[in-house]
Design a protein around this motif. Structure first.
Motif, short mmCIF file in Angstrom:
data_model
loop_
_atom_site.label_atom_id
_atom_site.label_comp_id
_atom_site.label_asym_id
_atom_site.label_seq_id
_atom_site.Cartn_x
_atom_site.Cartn_y
_atom_site.Cartn_z
N ALA A 69 0.44 -0.98 0.48
CA ALA A 69 0.11 -0.38 0.30
C ALA A 69 0.86 1.28 0.09
CB ALA A 69 -1.08 0.07 1.25
N LEU A 70 2.16 0.88 0.72
CA LEU A 70 2.75 2.17 0.22
C LEU A 70 3.78 2.63 -0.29
CD1 LEU A 70 6.04 2.83 4.01
CD2 LEU A 70 6.20 2.78 0.80
N THR A 71 4.04 1.14 -1.08
CA THR A 71 4.73 1.64 -2.46
C THR A 71 3.42 2.46 -3.50
OG1 THR A 71 6.29 0.00 -2.27
CG2 THR A 71 6.05 0.65 -4.60
N ARG A 72 2.63 1.66 -3.56
CA ARG A 72 1.20 1.95 -3.98
C ARG A 72 0.80 3.56 -3.68
NH1 ARG A 72 -0.75 -2.86 -3.05
NH2 ARG A 72 -2.57 -1.89 -1.82
N SER A 73 1.08 4.22 -2.99
CA SER A 73 0.83 5.59 -2.94
C SER A 73 1.84 6.26 -3.05
CB SER A 73 0.69 5.01 -1.01
OG SER A 73 -0.64 5.17 -0.71
N LYS A 74 2.72 6.06 -2.92
CA LYS A 74 4.06 6.86 -3.14
C LYS A 74 3.55 7.01 -4.88
CE LYS A 74 6.23 7.48 1.01
NZ LYS A 74 7.86 6.77 1.86
N GLN A 75 3.29 6.00 -5.35
CA GLN A 75 3.59 5.96 -6.70
C GLN A 75 2.18 6.27 -7.92
OE1 GLN A 75 3.63 1.66 -8.17
NE2 GLN A 75 5.90 1.66 -7.83
N ALA A 76 1.22 6.78 -6.81
CA ALA A 76 0.55 7.63 -7.32
C ALA A 76 0.30 9.01 -8.18
CB ALA A 76 -0.83 8.09 -6.13
N PRO A 77 -0.29 9.43 -8.88
CA PRO A 77 0.14 10.85 -9.89
C PRO A 77 0.66 12.16 -8.82
CG PRO A 77 -0.65 9.55 -10.79
CD PRO A 77 -1.22 8.54 -9.29
N ASP A 78 -0.70 12.03 -7.78
CA ASP A 78 -0.52 12.77 -7.14
C ASP A 78 -0.09 13.23 -5.80
OD1 ASP A 78 -2.40 11.00 -5.47
OD2 ASP A 78 -3.65 12.61 -5.16
N TYR A 79 1.27 11.82 -5.28
CA TYR A 79 1.35 11.96 -4.25
C TYR A 79 2.95 13.12 -3.98
CZ TYR A 79 3.60 10.40 0.48
OH TYR A 79 5.13 10.31 1.20
N TRP A 80 3.38 13.47 -5.27
CA TRP A 80 4.47 14.14 -4.86
C TRP A 80 4.11 15.38 -5.35
CZ3 TRP A 80 8.16 12.52 -2.22
CH2 TRP A 80 9.00 10.85 -2.36
N ALA A 81 3.16 15.80 -5.79
CA ALA A 81 1.90 17.21 -6.23
C ALA A 81 2.37 17.79 -4.60
CB ALA A 81 1.10 17.23 -6.77
N LYS A 82 1.33 16.86 -3.73
CA LYS A 82 0.58 17.54 -2.87
C LYS A 82 1.96 18.05 -1.78
CE LYS A 82 -4.15 14.51 -3.09
NZ LYS A 82 -4.20 13.22 -2.06
N ARG A 83 3.35 16.20 -1.70
CA ARG A 83 4.21 16.60 -1.06
C ARG A 83 4.56 17.99 -1.02
NH1 ARG A 83 9.76 16.47 -0.32
NH2 ARG A 83 10.42 15.21 0.69
N SER A 84 4.78 18.39 -2.33
CA SER A 84 5.39 19.54 -3.27
C SER A 84 4.30 21.29 -2.43
CB SER A 84 5.69 20.03 -4.68
OG SER A 84 6.28 21.34 -4.87
N ALA A 85 3.44 21.28 -2.22
CA ALA A 85 2.26 21.28 -2.16
C ALA A 85 2.79 21.75 -0.94
CB ALA A 85 0.82 21.42 -2.49
N LYS A 86 2.41 21.01 0.10
CA LYS A 86 3.46 20.84 1.70
C LYS A 86 3.87 21.93 1.64
CE LYS A 86 0.77 16.36 2.75
NZ LYS A 86 0.87 14.85 3.01
N SER A 87 5.18 21.91 1.28
CA SER A 87 6.10 21.89 1.07
C SER A 87 6.46 24.08 1.20
CB SER A 87 7.51 21.59 0.86
OG SER A 87 8.32 22.06 0.66
N GLN A 88 5.73 24.36 -0.27
CA GLN A 88 5.29 25.49 -0.43
C GLN A 88 4.29 26.56 0.55
OE1 GLN A 88 3.84 25.11 -4.36
NE2 GLN A 88 4.92 24.81 -5.72
N ALA A 89 3.24 25.74 0.67
CA ALA A 89 2.63 26.39 2.14
C ALA A 89 3.22 26.05 3.26
CB ALA A 89 1.07 25.00 2.39
N ALA A 90 4.35 25.47 3.09
CA ALA A 90 5.48 25.87 4.85
C ALA A 90 6.74 26.87 4.18
CB ALA A 90 6.48 24.31 4.90
N GLU A 91 6.50 27.48 3.97
CA GLU A 91 7.20 28.31 3.59
C GLU A 91 6.46 30.25 3.82
OE1 GLU A 91 8.80 27.95 -0.85
OE2 GLU A 91 9.54 27.04 -0.50
#
Length: 217
Positions: A195-217
């Protein structure tokens, strides 16, 4: 999965029964999961320093556990520690913290999900994490909601988890590598290795991660 930058200590090689019991607790309850403790186990004093502080300050202590859990995930989102951010406190869940409560943390001041007390604690976590200046109004806000012992505990906990998460992020550790087979404390979508592998391979996973980073700036 990638190997950690510092090797895991295999629990099967450990003779200390108290340490084995703590590993078993991590397996059953998580937060922390066994992988981070398998790194700390190289130095028993480090292992126990963290385990005891986590028990006494995060799991127990004088401040509300649910608030400390929200602060913990706020730190995870801020420093981009995936390992810690993909864990959930079982105790916090029994105290009423639900998955939706984790989703607006980087926008906590404007969010309608949090009450004034939670927002004050998150502002405290924000100030510590991002080295923000604080003034009399900031401290008056905190003291409106928390006693000085509570402020000491929350501040210490935020500092502890922030330092640990920044360190763990550099190590490249991942879930389901030590004492695998349980989903204790895992966030939805990360309950198993697959499940972890599938979640991290999902197209929006890294986009969400990037959005969290930008929100923290």
């Amino acid at each position: 999965m990638s190997k950690p930058r510092i090797s895991y200590v295999d629990p099967a090689t450990i003779k200390d029964q108290a340490m084995l019991a703590e590993f078993d607790r991590c397996r059953r309850e998580g937060t922390p999961r066994p992988e981070s403790q398998a790194i700390r186990a190289h130095v028993p004093a480090v292992f126990w320093s963290f385990a005891n502080s986590w028990r006494d300050v995060f799991k127990n202590g004088v401040a509300d556990h649910g608030i400390k859990e929200l602060c913990r995930i706020y730190v995870s989102r801020s420093v981009l520690c995936e390992f810690c951010g993909n864990q959930r406190s079982i105790k916090a869940r029994t105290r009423g913290v639900v998955e939706e409560d984790y989703k607006d943390l980087m926008n906590f001041e404007k969010s309608t999900r949090y009450d004034d007390r939670q927002k004050a604690a998150l502002a405290y976590a924000e100030a510590i994490t991002w080295d923000l200046d604080t003034d009399d109004a900031f401290w008056a806000r905190l003291k409106q909601h928390f006693s000085e012992p509570e402020l000491v505990e929350i501040g210490y906990f935020v500092a502890l988890t922030m330092g640990q998460q920044r360190w763990l992020r550099t190590l490249g550790i991942e879930h389901h590598q030590i004492l695998a087979g349980t989903d204790a404390s895992m966030a939805p979508g990360f309950e198993t290795s697959d499940a972890l592998t599938r979640s991290k391979q999902a197209p929006d996973y890294w986009a969400k991660r990037s959005a969290k980073s930008q929100a923290a700036e």
